[in-house]
Design a protein around this motif. Structure first.
Motif, PDB file in Angstrom:
ATOM      1  N   THR A 277      -6.438   4.830   2.584  1.00 21.11           N
ATOM      2  CA  THR A 277      -5.552   3.875   3.255  1.00 21.11           C
ATOM      3  C   THR A 277      -6.339   2.678   3.780  1.00 21.11           C
ATOM      4  OG1 THR A 277      -4.088   5.695   3.883  1.00 21.11           O
ATOM      5  CG2 THR A 277      -3.810   3.615   5.065  1.00 21.11           C
TER       6      THR A 277
ATOM      7  N   CYS B 162      -2.907   5.004  -3.121  1.00 21.74           N
ATOM      8  CA  CYS B 162      -3.911   5.878  -2.526  1.00 21.74           C
ATOM      9  C   CYS B 162      -3.734   7.291  -3.070  1.00 21.74           C
ATOM     10  CB  CYS B 162      -3.766   5.889  -1.006  1.00 21.74           C
ATOM     11  SG  CYS B 162      -3.911   4.257  -0.244  1.00 21.74           S
TER      12      CYS B 162
ATOM     13  N   GLY C   1      -7.101   0.502   0.828  1.00 21.94           N
ATOM     14  CA  GLY C   1      -5.886  -0.234   0.480  1.00 21.94           C
ATOM     15  C   GLY C   1      -5.611  -1.364   1.463  1.00 21.94           C
TER      16      GLY C   1
ATOM     17  N   ALA D 120      -5.280  -5.363   0.799  1.00 22.97           N
ATOM     18  CA  ALA D 120      -4.113  -6.096   1.290  1.00 22.97           C
ATOM     19  C   ALA D 120      -4.529  -7.287   2.158  1.00 22.97           C
ATOM     20  CB  ALA D 120      -3.195  -5.157   2.072  1.00 22.97           C
TER      21      ALA D 120
ATOM     22  N   VAL E 271       0.853  -1.192   0.000  1.00 30.48           N
ATOM     23  CA  VAL E 271       0.000   0.000   0.000  1.00 30.48           C
ATOM     24  C   VAL E 271       0.884   1.237   0.000  1.00 30.48           C
ATOM     25  CG1 VAL E 271      -1.812   1.282   1.197  1.00 30.48           C
ATOM     26  CG2 VAL E 271      -1.824  -1.227   1.259  1.00 30.48           C
TER      27      VAL E 271
ATOM     28  N   TYR F  31       0.793   5.264   0.262  1.00 30.59           N
ATOM     29  CA  TYR F  31      -0.150   6.203   0.862  1.00 30.59           C
ATOM     30  C   TYR F  31      -0.516   7.403  -0.008  1.00 30.59           C
ATOM     31  CZ  TYR F  31       0.489   3.861   5.404  1.00 30.59           C
ATOM     32  OH  TYR F  31       0.527   2.963   6.434  1.00 30.59           O
TER      33      TYR F  31
ATOM     34  N   ALA G  73      -1.846  -0.095   7.111  1.00 34.79           N
ATOM     35  CA  ALA G  73      -3.113   0.012   6.364  1.00 34.79           C
ATOM     36  C   ALA G  73      -4.034  -1.148   6.701  1.00 34.79           C
ATOM     37  CB  ALA G  73      -2.825   0.063   4.867  1.00 34.79           C
ATOM     38  N   LYS G  74      -3.458  -2.334   6.789  1.00 33.22           N
ATOM     39  CA  LYS G  74      -4.261  -3.519   7.104  1.00 33.22           C
ATOM     40  C   LYS G  74      -4.915  -3.381   8.480  1.00 33.22           C
ATOM     41  CE  LYS G  74      -2.649  -7.468   8.753  1.00 33.22           C
ATOM     42  NZ  LYS G  74      -2.043  -8.802   8.924  1.00 33.22           N
TER      43      LYS G  74
ATOM     44  N   SER H  68       1.952  -1.083   4.517  1.00 38.31           N
ATOM     45  CA  SER H  68       0.920  -2.079   4.246  1.00 38.31           C
ATOM     46  C   SER H  68       0.393  -2.691   5.535  1.00 38.31           C
ATOM     47  CB  SER H  68       1.473  -3.172   3.330  1.00 38.31           C
ATOM     48  OG  SER H  68       2.050  -2.596   2.184  1.00 38.31           O
TER      49      SER H  68
ATOM     50  N   CYS I 100      -1.387  -0.876  -4.098  1.00 39.62           N
ATOM     51  CA  CYS I 100      -2.535   0.006  -3.991  1.00 39.62           C
ATOM     52  C   CYS I 100      -2.023   1.436  -3.873  1.00 39.62           C
ATOM     53  CB  CYS I 100      -3.360  -0.342  -2.754  1.00 39.62           C
ATOM     54  SG  CYS I 100      -4.102  -1.981  -2.827  1.00 39.62           S
TER      55      CYS I 100
ATOM     56  N   SER J 219       3.490  -9.097   2.293  1.00 36.07           N
ATOM     57  CA  SER J 219       3.784  -7.661   2.367  1.00 36.07           C
ATOM     58  C   SER J 219       5.097  -7.466   3.112  1.00 36.07           C
ATOM     59  CB  SER J 219       2.682  -6.903   3.107  1.00 36.07           C
ATOM     60  OG  SER J 219       1.513  -6.821   2.340  1.00 36.07           O
TER      61      SER J 219
END
Length: 240
Positions: free
Chosen positions: A156, A144, A159, A163, A8, A10, A182-183, A179, A142, A174
């Motif tokens: 985020t 953003c 994304g 993820a 991800v 940002y 974000a998860k 990432s 991803c 990842s």
């Protein structure tokens, strides 16, 4: 089998770090550009031409195109519509090629356009997009759109949702802290996006413009099963 990567990014300002390492780029601008593009393609619009500047949008307008333009969350004076998803649900737009320029989303799309594949992601097409990505056996980032190259929560979180879905397959990994963060933002927010994002900067920005219905729509997952894809500088419906 070696695992593929899902990461991800940002903001578009950070994209140089990821550029060229991922076959698929998912561009995300939940509030509201990519949600609007998904609505347009779902409504039967033939293609959306994303342009980064108002000058480009005006050039297309002179050629007779219908053009949507948004800056600071508002419709730019003199254009047909902005980036509300509801603007793109009109029956008269079916089969049309339309042009769109927004503060963040269309710029991010054009920054990523050299990638092998660029697809459009939002919460509104989350599940179908994740299912398709999981089958591609390719590295995914991803991207953003953020807000003027600054981090934002809603992109985020989306994304992070992508993820998490791909990591759960066991075929992706990842490496980046962006990432991981974000998860976990997604996992915290997923049961109530609307409530979690209540204090977010862009939601407050849009609320001041009386755009709460747009916000509710954009934060409601899985309303459509389309995947918009960028081909030859036009966004079309992916046939999968």
């Amino acid at each position: 089998m070696q695992k593929k990567l899902i990461e991800v990014c940002y903001t578009p300002a950070d994209y140089a770090y990821f550029k060229g390492k991922f076959e698929i780029v998912v561009v995300i601008d939940v509030l509201r550009a990519t949600s609007a593009i998904c609505s347009a393609i779902n409504n039967g619009v033939n293609s959306v031409i994303p342009v980064s500047t108002i000058e480009e949008a005006k050039d297309y307008q002179k050629k007779g195109y219908l053009v949507g333009a948004e800056r600071q969350g508002e419709i730019v004076e003199g254009f047909d519509f902005g980036n509300s998803p509801y603007s793109y649900m009109k029956p008269e737009l079916k089969g049309k090629d339309i042009v769109l320029s927004t503060t963040n989303g269309t710029r991010a799309i054009n920054i990523a356009k050299e990638a092998e594949t660029v697809v459009i992601g939002a919460l509104t097409n989350l599940d179908v997009l994740c299912e398709w990505l999981a089958k591609q056996d390719k590295n995914v980032v991803c991207l953003c759109s953020g807000w003027k190259d600054n981090f934002n929560l809603e992109d985020t979180i989306c994304g992070g949702a992508i993820a998490e879905n791909l990591l759960r397959t066991g075929n992706f990994a990842s490496n980046e802290d962006s990432s991981v963060a974000a998860k976990y933002l997604y996992l915290t927010a997923k049961d109530n996006y609307f409530g979690f994002l209540k204090a977010s900067s862009h939601r407050r920005r849009l609320k001041k413009l009386n755009l709460n219905e747009d916000i509710k729509f954009c934060l409601t997952p899985n309303q459509m099963d389309v995947i918009p894809v960028l081909r030859n500088d036009r966004i079309e419906k992916l046939k999968y």
